[in-house]
Design a protein around this motif. Structure first.
Motif, PDB file in Angstrom:
ATOM      1  N   THR A  92      57.755  73.031 -57.616  1.00  0.00           N
ATOM      2  CA  THR A  92      56.422  73.620 -57.754  1.00  0.00           C
ATOM      3  C   THR A  92      55.359  72.655 -57.248  1.00  0.00           C
ATOM      4  OG1 THR A  92      56.127  72.776 -60.009  1.00  0.00           O
ATOM      5  CG2 THR A  92      57.056  74.973 -59.788  1.00  0.00           C
ATOM      6  N   GLY A  93      54.264  73.248 -56.766  1.00  0.00           N
ATOM      7  CA  GLY A  93      53.044  72.504 -56.482  1.00  0.00           C
ATOM      8  C   GLY A  93      51.927  73.126 -57.301  1.00  0.00           C
ATOM      9  N   GLY A 134      55.567  78.054 -56.414  1.00  0.00           N
ATOM     10  CA  GLY A 134      56.859  77.406 -56.505  1.00  0.00           C
ATOM     11  C   GLY A 134      57.996  78.254 -55.964  1.00  0.00           C
ATOM     12  N   TYR A 135      59.160  77.657 -55.977  1.00  0.00           N
ATOM     13  CA  TYR A 135      60.370  78.330 -55.512  1.00  0.00           C
ATOM     14  C   TYR A 135      61.514  77.929 -56.429  1.00  0.00           C
ATOM     15  CZ  TYR A 135      64.428  79.421 -52.595  1.00  0.00           C
ATOM     16  OH  TYR A 135      65.628  79.913 -52.122  1.00  0.00           O
ATOM     17  N   GLU A 136      62.284  78.907 -56.888  1.00  0.00           N
ATOM     18  CA  GLU A 136      63.472  78.619 -57.683  1.00  0.00           C
ATOM     19  C   GLU A 136      64.698  79.226 -57.018  1.00  0.00           C
ATOM     20  OE1 GLU A 136      62.958  80.289 -61.594  1.00  0.00           O
ATOM     21  OE2 GLU A 136      63.760  82.223 -60.980  1.00  0.00           O
ATOM     22  N   ARG A 137      65.813  78.507 -57.135  1.00  0.00           N
ATOM     23  CA  ARG A 137      67.048  78.989 -56.525  1.00  0.00           C
ATOM     24  C   ARG A 137      68.219  78.710 -57.465  1.00  0.00           C
ATOM     25  NH1 ARG A 137      68.984  80.672 -51.759  1.00  0.00           N
ATOM     26  NH2 ARG A 137      71.187  80.259 -51.296  1.00  0.00           N
ATOM     27  N   GLY A 168      67.347  83.315 -54.575  1.00  0.00           N
ATOM     28  CA  GLY A 168      66.089  82.598 -54.433  1.00  0.00           C
ATOM     29  C   GLY A 168      64.868  83.464 -54.707  1.00  0.00           C
ATOM     30  N   THR A 169      63.871  82.904 -55.435  1.00  0.00           N
ATOM     31  CA  THR A 169      62.649  83.622 -55.789  1.00  0.00           C
ATOM     32  C   THR A 169      61.433  82.729 -55.549  1.00  0.00           C
ATOM     33  OG1 THR A 169      63.789  84.891 -57.510  1.00  0.00           O
ATOM     34  CG2 THR A 169      61.380  84.802 -57.629  1.00  0.00           C
ATOM     35  N   LEU A 170      60.431  83.283 -54.888  1.00  0.00           N
ATOM     36  CA  LEU A 170      59.149  82.622 -54.700  1.00  0.00           C
ATOM     37  C   LEU A 170      58.186  83.131 -55.765  1.00  0.00           C
ATOM     38  CD1 LEU A 170      57.370  80.820 -52.739  1.00  0.00           C
ATOM     39  CD2 LEU A 170      56.719  82.976 -51.646  1.00  0.00           C
ATOM     40  N   PHE A 171      57.383  82.238 -56.378  1.00  0.00           N
ATOM     41  CA  PHE A 171      56.467  82.675 -57.425  1.00  0.00           C
ATOM     42  C   PHE A 171      55.135  81.934 -57.324  1.00  0.00           C
ATOM     43  CE2 PHE A 171      59.107  79.282 -59.107  1.00  0.00           C
ATOM     44  CZ  PHE A 171      58.198  78.426 -59.710  1.00  0.00           C
TER      45      PHE A 171
END
Length: 401
Positions: free
Chosen positions: A370-371, A356-359, A323-326
């Motif tokens: 994403t927002g 956003g967050y990707e996993r 998981g990565t927060l960006f």
């Protein structure tokens, strides 16, 4: 055994490139891959239009295929992009697409070369689709066209063809000379002759390695833009000093600073303006950060040649193995007061931010949410800000890089 369909594709690519000098097909590696994504979301003002009642839900599909021919001294890459957006109310569906062919090679030990051609067909001001964390190792080329902020909200379709090339000569273990040239042609569906233009230019740059951590140099460039409408042609001469350095194993910075002289037929005389760019990046195992800034003289459609100032930042933090927060933010300002059509000038500002967050749920499958918030404001009237969000899935097919 290789699937029959892929074998046919490889054969077609090999036959197409067999006439290109220097391509050793027998020792080449052909790689085929594609990124595909689908998402659903909401946008309060997807095309940055004026007026009320601009919101809609939207479903978005994207695909980005890539075919590469790799051998010992060269890489040929054919890539494409296609996006389809289906809006649930108020708007017709929208499509954006592009294609590019690039060659990178090392003809000799002391020369590296690049040639490229690309075509983009997209709606001005439309939202990008699903994007995950940024890649800090992927360099961003300097702009040769403006952002056309004055045309946001018009939903005009812009078609841009660009071809460019460059060569780098290693003169000595410390000295490098680079030359480049480009041609760009932009056409608009609705604004037509009021926005169409052609441009071409070239750059020569020299750099010297001062120490293990510092490189200094200088560059000069010329660009000319020919407009079909009343803007008048423009010629830009630029001279800049450049640098590249690193601060230990994680921090790197490069940029250039100088002055541009603008000869604009519609305004008369020659004006000067500060120009340059700066990139600062920190690359680590978990956290990546890049800050960028630029000030350049670039062409736009209806608003003619403008001074454009841009500042941006990209950040990502790896929360876990999967998981990565960006987060990303950009600000752009156009610097022209020229009035060419009623209600349209070049002095506009653009703010865009997202988090956003990707996993990774599998090795090749990501879930991305994403927002975002973006706003265009300035001389061309008040319009509702665009805010919203989306959630979707992205899948990679084919060969790994």
């Amino acid at each position: 055994m290789m699937p029959r369909g892929r074998a046919r594709l490889y054969g077609l690519i090999a036959a197409s490139l067999s006439a290109v000098p220097g391509v050793a097909l027998a020792q080449s590696d052909i790689r085929v891959s594609a990124d595909a994504s689908a998402n659903i979301g909401y946008s309060n003002n997807p095309f940055s239009e004026t007026g009320n009642d601009t919101s809609s839900g939207v479903a978005d599909i994207q695909i980005t295929p890539v075919v590469s021919l790799v051998n010992e001294r060269s890489v040929f890459t054919l890539s494409g992009y296609a996006q389809y957006q289906q809006y649930f109310r108020r708007y017709d569906n929208a499509q954006n697409y592009s294609a590019a062919l690039n060659y990178n090679g090392t003809p000799t030990e002391h020369i590296t070369t690049h040639l490229g051609a690309s075509f983009d067909n997209s709606i001005v001001g439309s939202n990008n689709g699903l994007n995950g964390a940024f890649d800090p190792t992927d360099p961003t080329p300097p702009p040769v066209t403006g952002s056309d902020l004055s045309l946001f909200g018009t939903r005009d379709r812009r078609r841009t063809f660009r071809t460019d090339g460059d060569a780098t000569f290693i003169l000595s273990p410390r000295d490098t000379l680079t030359t480049s040239a480009y041609y760009v042609s932009t056409r608009f569906k609705n604004f037509g002759l009021f926005g169409d233009y052609d441009g071409y230019g070239g750059t020569a740059a020299y750099s010297r390695q001062i120490s293990d951590h510092l490189q200094l140099g200088g560059q000069g460039s010329i660009a000319k833009y020919d407009y079909k409408g009343p803007q008048g042609d423009s010629t830009i001469y630029s001279v800049r000093g450049s640098f590249s350095t690193d601060f230990g194993p994680r921090w790197k910075a490069d940029g250039a600073l100088g002055v541009s002289f603008v000869k604009d037929a519609s305004r008369g005389g020659t004006n000067s303006t500060l120009s340059g760019n700066l990139n600062l990046c920190r690359v680590a195992e978990r956290a990546n950060l890049c800050i960028k800034a630029s000030r350049s003289v670039v062409p736009t459609g209806v608003s003619g040649t403008q001074t454009e100032t841009a500042i941006g930042a990209n950040y990502s933090y790896k929360l876990s193995e999967r998981g990565t927060l960006f987060a990303n933010a950009d600000y752009v300002r156009n610097g022209s007061n020229q009035l060419l059509l009623p209600g349209l000038t070049g002095r506009n500002q653009y703010l865009n931010a997202s988090i956003g967050y990707e996993r990774y749920v599998r090795e090749r499958v990501r879930i991305i949410t994403t927002g975002r918030y973006r706003d265009v404001y300035g001389a061309n009237g008040n319009r509702a800000a665009d805010y919203g969000g989306q959630i979707g899935v992205a899948i990679k097919f084919g060969d790994k890089k």
